[in-house]
Design an enzyme around this catalytic site. Structure first.
Site, PDB file in Angstrom:
ATOM      1  N   TYR A 170     107.887  83.507 -96.418  1.00 11.49           N
ATOM      2  CA  TYR A 170     106.834  84.228 -95.856  1.00 11.49           C
ATOM      3  C   TYR A 170     107.301  84.460 -94.355  1.00 11.49           C
ATOM      4  CZ  TYR A 170     102.985  82.911 -98.927  1.00 11.49           C
ATOM      5  OH  TYR A 170     102.137  82.809 -99.803  1.00 11.49           O
ATOM      6  N   ASP A 174     109.172  74.251-111.412  1.00 10.49           N
ATOM      7  CA  ASP A 174     108.979  74.657-112.759  1.00 10.49           C
ATOM      8  C   ASP A 174     108.322  73.512-113.459  1.00 10.49           C
ATOM      9  OD1 ASP A 174     111.251  73.681-112.632  1.00 10.49           O
ATOM     10  OD2 ASP A 174     112.430  74.985-113.916  1.00 10.49           O
ATOM     11  N   ASP A 226     101.656  77.737-102.316  1.00 11.01           N
ATOM     12  CA  ASP A 226     100.412  79.063-102.744  1.00 11.01           C
ATOM     13  C   ASP A 226     100.349  78.838-104.098  1.00 11.01           C
ATOM     14  OD1 ASP A 226      99.112  81.165-102.067  1.00 11.01           O
ATOM     15  OD2 ASP A 226     101.046  82.511-102.923  1.00 11.01           O
ATOM     16  N   ASP A 254      96.838  77.427-106.576  1.00 13.92           N
ATOM     17  CA  ASP A 254      96.107  78.397-107.307  1.00 13.92           C
ATOM     18  C   ASP A 254      95.807  77.962-108.785  1.00 13.92           C
ATOM     19  OD1 ASP A 254      95.476  80.152-105.186  1.00 13.92           O
ATOM     20  OD2 ASP A 254      95.861  82.071-106.615  1.00 13.92           O
TER      21      ASP A 254
HETATM   22  C1  IPM Z   1      96.485  81.819 -99.458  1.00 18.00           C
HETATM   23  C2  IPM Z   1      96.569  83.281 -99.649  1.00 18.00           C
HETATM   24  C3  IPM Z   1      97.591  83.762 -98.566  1.00 18.00           C
HETATM   25  C4  IPM Z   1      98.878  83.083 -98.775  1.00 18.00           C
HETATM   26  C5  IPM Z   1      97.723  85.443 -98.776  1.00 18.00           C
HETATM   27  C6  IPM Z   1      96.160  86.097 -98.394  1.00 18.00           C
HETATM   28  C7  IPM Z   1      98.688  86.032 -97.540  1.00 18.00           C
HETATM   29  O1  IPM Z   1      97.012  83.414-100.909  1.00 18.00           O
HETATM   30  O2  IPM Z   1      96.181  81.131 -98.263  1.00 18.00           O
HETATM   31  O3  IPM Z   1      96.997  81.020-100.336  1.00 18.00           O
HETATM   32  O4  IPM Z   1      99.665  83.860 -99.430  1.00 18.00           O
HETATM   33  O5  IPM Z   1      99.157  82.443 -98.091  1.00 18.00           O
HETATM   34 MG    MG Z   2      97.113  81.692-102.354  1.00 12.06          MG
END
Ligand code: IPM
Ligand code: MG
Length: 356
Positions: free
Chosen positions: A144, A221, A245, A249
């Protein structure tokens, strides 16, 4: 004795303003009933900020952030940039910069399961029931923040980590594991990446200071697969920025919806509390967004940011009661939900306030 705290609200883009309104309303109610003195300020970030100031994180926002005791954040992002890879200024840059500037190296993402939402997930109830995971995502390093290069036909993002960056997040994760299920799973890609080999080495080193915690190392993975196969096996998970990240999700499906997941970013100074969901422009301004992730982020602010456990519990209980009474926003409704109990953002926020 009540506490006195300065809270900065950064609504950001898309549904950000709609959801943080309810986070703030919950803070106000808690302050009133427990005798705390919370004062609020607001600042710009993301697309909104670019439109008015030319930058996604105006200096004024950063100054206000540094001067506050906690930040309640909404979301950043805009479709305009998603399909424009050549855009030089992007809403997300503001979020990354504030994380770096405030030294928010640890992002805590609890996967909290409300029993009432077991059927809202795309995963089977028996797979989910009993899951309780706390993710520690490293937030100020990795690919990042490494150097970026670009020519017409070449692109590069440098992935790097310093030993101290792994050490400090590892310590935070181990401390949490110690008072939870005493299990820590470190996720990396040490079979391929040099950064992951450093990561693993450091975790092995820190593990010696926590003999009471069982340490497991898992490749990313495999972890992505195990997370949906048998989420119950995880307690604390610690991982690098990019892996975290993606995994969180994925893990949001365990909690039923992205609209339910809150997060706390902590580190050297002011804490930053935000839902993990994004700006969701497709539903922005339509009173459809789920305010619960913002409200649960407030619970994290109270507990982790201010050490107010009882107040935090009260907020989580109010959310639980609204769900137990059958109320749902669209994203967490299923075929069995009573249609009359599917609420918009405002009505759901109001319900939580009532139960508070
Ligand atoms: C998160 C989001 C951010 C990230 C984006 C919006 C930059 O996806 O906070 O998980 O990738 O960290
Ligand atoms: Mg995210």
């Amino acid at each position: 004795m009540g506490l006195s705290k300065k809270i900065l609200v950064i609504p950001g883009d898309g549904i950000g303003a709609e959801v943080t309104t309810w986070g703030k309303a919950v803070l106000e109610k808690i302050a009133a009933s427990f005798g705390h003195q919370f004062t609020y300020d607001e600042a710009l970030m993301g697309h909104e900020a670019i439109e008015t100031t030319g930058t996604s994180l105006p200096d004024e926002t950063l100054a206000k952030a540094k001067a506050s005791d906690a930040i309640l954040f909404g979301a950043v992002g805009h479709i305009k940039y998603d399909n424009d890879p050549s855009a030089k200024v992007r809403p997300e840059q503001g979020l990354l910069k504030i994380r770096k500037e405030l030294g928010l190296y640890a992002n805590l993402r609890p996967i909290m399961l409300f029993d009432e939402l077991l059927d809202a997930s795309s995963l089977k109830r028996e797979v989910l029931q009993g899951t309780d995971i706390l993710f520690f995502r490293e937030l100020t390093g990795d690919v990042y923040f490494g150097e970026k290069k670009r020519t017409a036909d070449f692109a590069s993002d440098l992935m790097n980590y310093n030993r101290y960056e792994v050490e400090r997040i590892a310590i935070k994760a181990y401390e949490a594991a110690r008072v939870r299920g005493k299990k820590l799973c470190s996720v990396d890609k040490a079979n391929v990446l040099e950064t992951s080999r450093l990561w693993r080495e450091v975790i092995q080193e820190i593990a010696k200071q926590y003999p009471d915690v069982e340490t497991e190392h898992m490749f990313i993975d495999n972890a992505a697969m195990q997370l949906v196969k048998n989420p119950k096996k995880f307690d604390v998970v610690v991982t690098a920025n990019l892996f975290g990240d993606i995994l969180t999700d994925e893990a949001s499906q365990i909690a039923g919806s992205m609209g339910m997941l809150a997060s706390a970013s902590i580190g050297d100074g002011t804490g930053f509390f935000e839902p993990i969901h994004g700006s969701a422009h497709d539903i922005a301004g339509q009173d459809k967004a789920n305010p619960l992730a913002s409200i649960l982020s407030v619970a994290l602010m109270l507990e982790i940011g201010f050490g107010l456990k009882e107040e935090a519990k009260k907020v989580t209980n109010a959310v639980d009661q609204a769900l137990k009474a059958g109320y749902r926003t669209g994203d967490i409704a299923d075929s069995k939900t009573d249609k009359s109990k599917i609420l918009g953002t405002k009505a759901m926020g109001q319900k939580v306030l009532e139960y508070l």
